[in-house]
Design a protein around this motif. Structure first.
Motif, PDB file in Angstrom:
ATOM      1  N   PHE A 195      -7.601  12.691   0.018  1.00 13.68           N
ATOM      2  CA  PHE A 195      -6.665  12.326  -1.056  1.00 13.68           C
ATOM      3  C   PHE A 195      -5.965  11.018  -0.717  1.00 13.68           C
ATOM      4  N   LEU A 196      -5.610  10.841   0.545  1.00 11.91           N
ATOM      5  CA  LEU A 196      -5.019   9.574   0.977  1.00 11.91           C
ATOM      6  C   LEU A 196      -5.996   8.418   0.792  1.00 11.91           C
ATOM      7  N   ILE A 197      -7.274   8.662   1.025  1.00  8.08           N
ATOM      8  CA  ILE A 197      -8.284   7.631   0.791  1.00  8.08           C
ATOM      9  C   ILE A 197      -8.277   7.208  -0.672  1.00  8.08           C
ATOM     10  N   ALA A 198      -8.201   8.189  -1.567  1.00 12.75           N
ATOM     11  CA  ALA A 198      -8.176   7.880  -3.005  1.00 12.75           C
ATOM     12  C   ALA A 198      -6.934   7.078  -3.369  1.00 12.75           C
ATOM     13  N   LEU A 199      -5.798   7.415  -2.778  1.00 14.23           N
ATOM     14  CA  LEU A 199      -4.576   6.649  -3.040  1.00 14.23           C
ATOM     15  C   LEU A 199      -4.688   5.239  -2.464  1.00 14.23           C
ATOM     16  N   GLY A 200      -5.299   5.123  -1.293  1.00 17.26           N
ATOM     17  CA  GLY A 200      -5.460   3.811  -0.673  1.00 17.26           C
ATOM     18  C   GLY A 200      -6.299   2.873  -1.518  1.00 17.26           C
ATOM     19  N   GLU A 201      -7.237   3.438  -2.282  1.00 16.92           N
ATOM     20  CA  GLU A 201      -8.070   2.612  -3.150  1.00 16.92           C
ATOM     21  C   GLU A 201      -7.222   1.916  -4.204  1.00 16.92           C
ATOM     22  N   SER A 202      -6.136   2.573  -4.647  1.00 11.26           N
ATOM     23  CA  SER A 202      -5.225   1.943  -5.613  1.00 11.26           C
ATOM     24  C   SER A 202      -4.544   0.727  -5.009  1.00 11.26           C
ATOM     25  N   ILE A 203      -4.199   0.829  -3.736  1.00 14.37           N
ATOM     26  CA  ILE A 203      -3.591  -0.309  -3.048  1.00 14.37           C
ATOM     27  C   ILE A 203      -4.563  -1.492  -3.019  1.00 14.37           C
ATOM     28  N   LEU A 204      -5.822  -1.220  -2.728  1.00  9.38           N
ATOM     29  CA  LEU A 204      -6.828  -2.279  -2.683  1.00  9.38           C
ATOM     30  C   LEU A 204      -6.990  -2.941  -4.047  1.00  9.38           C
ATOM     31  N   ILE A 205      -7.083  -2.125  -5.090  1.00  6.20           N
ATOM     32  CA  ILE A 205      -7.234  -2.683  -6.436  1.00  6.20           C
ATOM     33  C   ILE A 205      -6.027  -3.532  -6.805  1.00  6.20           C
ATOM     34  N   MET A 206      -4.833  -3.041  -6.471  1.00  7.59           N
ATOM     35  CA  MET A 206      -3.621  -3.788  -6.769  1.00  7.59           C
ATOM     36  C   MET A 206      -3.635  -5.137  -6.061  1.00  7.59           C
ATOM     37  N   GLY A 207      -3.991  -5.127  -4.801  1.00  5.68           N
ATOM     38  CA  GLY A 207      -4.012  -6.366  -4.038  1.00  5.68           C
ATOM     39  C   GLY A 207      -5.031  -7.354  -4.570  1.00  5.68           C
ATOM     40  N   PHE A 208      -6.258  -6.874  -4.859  1.00  5.20           N
ATOM     41  CA  PHE A 208      -7.302  -7.761  -5.377  1.00  5.20           C
ATOM     42  C   PHE A 208      -6.917  -8.333  -6.740  1.00  5.20           C
ATOM     43  N   THR A 209      -6.270  -7.505  -7.575  1.00 13.70           N
ATOM     44  CA  THR A 209      -5.860  -7.972  -8.903  1.00 13.70           C
ATOM     45  C   THR A 209      -4.812  -9.070  -8.788  1.00 13.70           C
ATOM     46  N   LEU A 210      -3.844  -8.896  -7.896  1.00  7.66           N
ATOM     47  CA  LEU A 210      -2.754  -9.870  -7.763  1.00  7.66           C
ATOM     48  C   LEU A 210      -3.239 -11.206  -7.212  1.00  7.66           C
ATOM     49  N   THR A 211      -4.320 -11.193  -6.448  1.00  4.92           N
ATOM     50  CA  THR A 211      -4.823 -12.456  -5.897  1.00  4.92           C
ATOM     51  C   THR A 211      -5.562 -13.285  -6.936  1.00  4.92           C
ATOM     52  N   ASP A 212      -5.898 -12.678  -8.079  1.00  7.51           N
ATOM     53  CA  ASP A 212      -6.695 -13.377  -9.088  1.00  7.51           C
ATOM     54  C   ASP A 212      -5.905 -13.794 -10.321  1.00  7.51           C
ATOM     55  N   ILE A 213      -4.623 -13.425 -10.403  1.00  7.22           N
ATOM     56  CA  ILE A 213      -3.849 -13.756 -11.598  1.00  7.22           C
ATOM     57  C   ILE A 213      -2.522 -14.414 -11.217  1.00  7.22           C
ATOM     58  N   GLU A 214      -1.897 -15.037 -12.209  1.00  4.78           N
ATOM     59  CA  GLU A 214      -0.611 -15.690 -11.998  1.00  4.78           C
ATOM     60  C   GLU A 214       0.494 -14.640 -11.890  1.00  4.78           C
ATOM     61  N   LEU A 215       1.379 -14.810 -10.922  1.00  3.73           N
ATOM     62  CA  LEU A 215       2.443 -13.825 -10.691  1.00  3.73           C
ATOM     63  C   LEU A 215       3.631 -14.104 -11.604  1.00  3.73           C
TER      64      LEU A 215
END
Length: 391
Positions: free
Chosen positions: A210-230
């Motif tokens: 379950f922690l692995i599944a939650l960690g995937e959200s962190i990865l998606i969040m990080g990758f998304t923020l690196t590609d768009i204007e803050l």
């Protein structure tokens, strides 16, 4: 169970076996698999795409679930067991690699890798536990997996238009097997009480995935923020998404099971309870975490856009799926109904209906409202110390 067999764990009274390093290593493949599943859903937000994602998830989860159960009996320090898990990791990696095109060009790779994962593991357990009740049980499980495997391979070879319903049938066979007690005509059944189990080992394995599944959200969040204007809305959406992620963790680990059905000395229903609480309930909760990851990407990238049905479904669906799974989990382990989960799930569904019918919400507003619902449940549960039968 033959104690002299080196591939099996030593049973040390009532002490639950520790989670071995090789088990944690095996789970690393599922970090990749969960990412692949969330990306597949993100790119196929249609009714058919959701159905395809569900079928793929059911296979990915069942492969992990049966491996976690097998490791309840296998010795993680044994070289043969480690070699087995390394091989199973390779099959799981094949599944994960094929996920994006599983309903297209990589169907046979996906199905073959999944079927081999199930058959090799069960076949190994038949050999390791030969001459015991557990070995006979695994022989019946192997029969069911072989039957489902025929259908999985048939679906991979069939026309792409028919693949979804054929694979759905294969998944039904896989998931129905424990409910049917792995019955094989002429050879009897394998009732759940005949599977000796340390449920705490399985509980720890499920907490980790379950922690692995939650960690995937962190990865998606990080990758998304690196590609768009803050921009300010993007930052606000990120904070809301992160809060939603924390609250999912908080509500999972904040509910203390104080009275369990399996605490009876005979443990007659222990394995049956574990099946509901871990094999089935955690599947729904992990699915909720995956959908939450997709919603975080959508809201973060488009916080002020118009809300359509797929986006609403993801924003509300993640928390609701988690809550449904959590209800099943608590019900299985305690026999009680966690009414706060029912109330919050209904409230989030009502918000989703309101968003679809009125158009008054933006993605960030609906995400904020659902996060507040989860926050309210966390505060309530913490305030009453998650008393069983009340929370």
């Amino acid at each position: 169970m033959p104690a002299e067999c080196p591939v099996l764990r030593e049973r040390r009274g009532g002490h639950a076996p520790e989670v071995g390093a090789i088990e944690l290593f095996f789970d690393l493949v599922y970090v990749f698999a969960v990412i692949q599943l969330s990306h597949f859903l993100l790119e196929h937000l249609t009714v058919v795409g959701v159905a395809e994602t569900v079928v793929l998830f059911l296979a990915v989860w069942w492969g992990w679930n049966y491996t976690a159960w097998a490791m309840n009996w296998l010795n993680p320090e044994n070289a043969t067991v480690r070699a087995l898990l390394a091989l199973l990791m390779l099959f799981a990696l094949g599944m994960a690699v094929a996920l994006p095109s599983a309903f297209a060009d990589e169907a046979l790779l996906f199905a073959t890798a999944y079927v081999l994962l199930q058959l090799v593991r069960s076949g190994f357990m038949v050999w390791a536990c030969r001459g015991t009740q557990l070995g006979a049980n695994y022989a019946k499980l192997l029969t069911w997996s072989a039957l489902a495997g025929v259908v999985w391979i048939a679906g991979a070879l069939a026309d792409s238009d028919d693949r979804l319903w054929i694979w759905a049938l294969a998944a039904v066979i896989d998931y129905a097997a424990p409910m049917a007690r792995f019955a094989v005509p002429g050879f009897g059944t394998a009732p759940m009480p005949t599977w000796p189990l340390h449920s705490e080992h399985l509980a720890e394995r499920n907490r980790l995935v379950f922690l692995i599944a939650l960690g995937e959200s962190i990865l998606i969040m990080g990758f998304t923020l690196t590609d768009i204007e803050l921009t300010a809305p993007v930052v606000a959406a990120t904070v809301i998404g992160f809060a939603g992620l924390v609250l999912l963790w908080w509500n999972y680990f904040g509910y203390r099971i104080t009275v369990e059905r399996e605490s009876d000395p005979e443990g007659a229903r222990q394995t049956e309870i574990a099946r509901s609480a871990f094999a089935y309930a955690h599947a729904v909760m992990v699915a909720g975490a995956i959908v939450l990851a997709v919603s975080i990407e959508q809201v973060t990238a488009h916080p002020l856009d118009h809300l359509d049905a797929p986006v609403v479904g993801c924003i509300a669906g993640g928390p609701v799926l988690y809550l449904v799974g959590n209800l099943i989990y608590i019900r299985a382990r305690t026999g009680n109904l966690a009414l706060s989960r029912v109330l919050v799930a209904c409230l989030i569904v009502a918000l989703a209906i309101l968003a679809l019918t009125t158009g008054i919400f933006t993605p960030i507003a609906l995400a904020g409202a659902t996060t507040l619902c989860m926050l309210g449940m966390a505060v309530y549960s913490s305030a009453i110390r998650a008393q069983v039968g009340v929370a």
